[in-house]
Design a protein around this motif. Sequence first.
Motif, PDB file in Angstrom:
ATOM      1  N   ASP A 122      50.007 -25.668  25.712  1.00 42.54           N
ATOM      2  CA  ASP A 122      50.014 -27.014  26.269  1.00 42.54           C
ATOM      3  C   ASP A 122      48.643 -27.453  26.762  1.00 42.54           C
ATOM      4  O   ASP A 122      48.410 -28.639  26.948  1.00 42.54           O
TER       5      ASP A 122
ATOM      6  N   ARG B 183      56.904 -27.555  28.110  1.00 39.83           N
ATOM      7  CA  ARG B 183      57.745 -26.355  28.031  1.00 39.83           C
ATOM      8  C   ARG B 183      58.883 -26.391  29.045  1.00 39.83           C
ATOM      9  O   ARG B 183      59.816 -25.600  28.969  1.00 39.83           O
TER      10      ARG B 183
ATOM     11  N   THR C 279      51.765 -23.599  29.865  1.00 36.09           N
ATOM     12  CA  THR C 279      51.497 -22.534  28.918  1.00 36.09           C
ATOM     13  C   THR C 279      50.195 -22.797  28.185  1.00 36.09           C
ATOM     14  O   THR C 279      49.666 -23.910  28.166  1.00 36.09           O
TER      15      THR C 279
END
Length: 674
Positions: free
Chosen positions: A5, A319, A2
């Motif tokens: 990140d 995640r 994501t």
Amino acid sequence: MTEEDRRHALVIATQCEAMPDLEDLDTIARSLVAVLTDPGIGACSPGLPDGRSLLLGRLGADEIWAAARTAVGHAAHRGATLVMAFLGHGMVSGEHPTLYLLGWKSVDGRASSAVNIKDLLGQAVDHLGVRGVVGIVDTCNAAAALPSVEALTTGARGGRTSLHLLMASPVQQNAYDLDLSKALTRLLTTGVATGETHIGLGVLRRHLRVADATRRVVTLSYDGDSRAAGLWIARNRQAAHGFTAAVGPRGTSDLTAGLLTLLPGRQLPAEWTTSVLRDLQREIAALPVTPRRIRVERVLDSLIVAERTVALLRSFMPRQLSTPALRRALKAIGAHWRGGPLADERDAAEFVALNHPMREGSCRPAMARFVVALATDAGYDLDAAEMRAWAVEVGALLPYNDVVLATRETSRQRRLRLVVRLDSPAGDWPETLSAWLLLDGDVHLRAVFTECAPSQDGAEAKLLEAVEWAESEAVELGLDLRHIDVAVPSTIMLRWAPEEVLNGTRLGEQYEVHPRWSIRLDPPAGMRWINKLAQSRLSAVAAQDTDCATTWLLEHRTWQRDRLMGDLRDGRLTTPIGLMRRPREDPELMDLLLAFTPILIWPAGPDGRAEHCTQVEARWDDLPAAFLVAYRERWKGDQSDPLADLRSIWDDDEWLRFCTGRGVRSHNSPGGTQ
């Protein structure tokens, strides 16, 4: 990965022909890059699209500008935070002090020949898509790199930006011997004794100023974007909890037990850190070779691989670190978790490391499978630099590459799926069969097979025609057909096993054959809710943090239909359901149960025994595939596996998506009637 990140790093370290050479620039710059790109410390990916994180040596001003702009564009494209470091000679020019980085051919006092770091940082932080900028400036006059307030609060983003700057010296003051970079590298490598799990500017300012060489360090924190507030430079390796704990309870137990037998009386450390583990490795390697030494060495090696794996997971795919995802990955690699609730990702990694198949010699093949399973589940790039770097670091490059190749081959084999429905409105043997060939979950081709004799032999003949049709299409696509769903009404379900249809050998020997409940494909009025409920309950089963509990119904429970209906309707019976007695000719019971559960198990012949229940619970992670494996062994004459006594309807996500139409986008017009 994501956007939250993603972190990119670019270190620019340049000499200037007209200035004294900066000694050890090469070593210092490479060390800084190493900590910034370490998955357990800086957690940064390469800042340039070509995979580079470092520009070093005799760099021209134009080359520096071009690389910096490319890095900014790359970070914006990927929605990443950009960490940029500038090491070299700096000069101040202009009415308002502005820092210029001197390139190889730059001339001291001539701004046009150098790189305006203030403008560069201002453009980077104002670039749409960049989540934030962390700047490290190790030059003389470093604080002259500070963008103006106007530059930060206006521009394309209207101040919705975040910039953290760490600078080696105030304006009009010198910096010496790249001491900021050296001290920063040491600090990030060792971590700091605080409660923070991340090292940001506040922590750095307090600790760097302790050293004389960096006591004049200057910092700036501007957080105008709530999404990127709290930018950080590295993970804290000395944090008591979180990212840096090297060994968990599972590993501590195994390691302590081994040491007590190998080194009785030895005082154990207060905390197992990576450095303590490696020191212990070296100490034990000097001992005489004994079975006890070998056992402890294996545990130590496994725990170090697990610690490095946890660092990768927490930096590269945080995640994905949920209990359901971890349990799916463990199931995918055949690691049979029976330890109650999962504590965290470290618990899972240590379980894999300490319970790997002994025939593989070390935990590396199993750990590679675990990492790839997690990454594949989340759609991460298996060729990402972070993944390869981890594999090299732990000595698992060969098994990692092997797993990646096998995973891609398996994925290729699973791209095609044949669905065949016995079109039987009355619930008996049909006169037509419908078939769909799915490619990557979408309908690729459809066909209807007519002139089917309404008998078992007729249905089986048309089923084999459908398989031949799908195989011919598979050849055209250059893919393999492995998976076949056969949807039948409950009356036929109770007396027919499609995997036993003979096609030379049994169909189940050649394919993964799964019986399905045909009503899911076209629910009658008033039952359109069944597929949504099945998806919800299948997700609940996957999310369970403990061993799955199947509710086994004794025969008298199935006689009390009103009470059973109430339990199902009112949510008192939501688990997978097993029947202890074969339903025989009771399709109404099957329809009732299948309307409320995506997983139903029943005995094919004699009544179920406690042994059947135990085997289902013990081998839950291998189901439903283990049923077909057991059938195949039974066909060969092996009567030992109780799972071969059972049959099941076991829905999966792709089947349910197809039934609800969410996975159906037809690429071909309906046709192919045969």
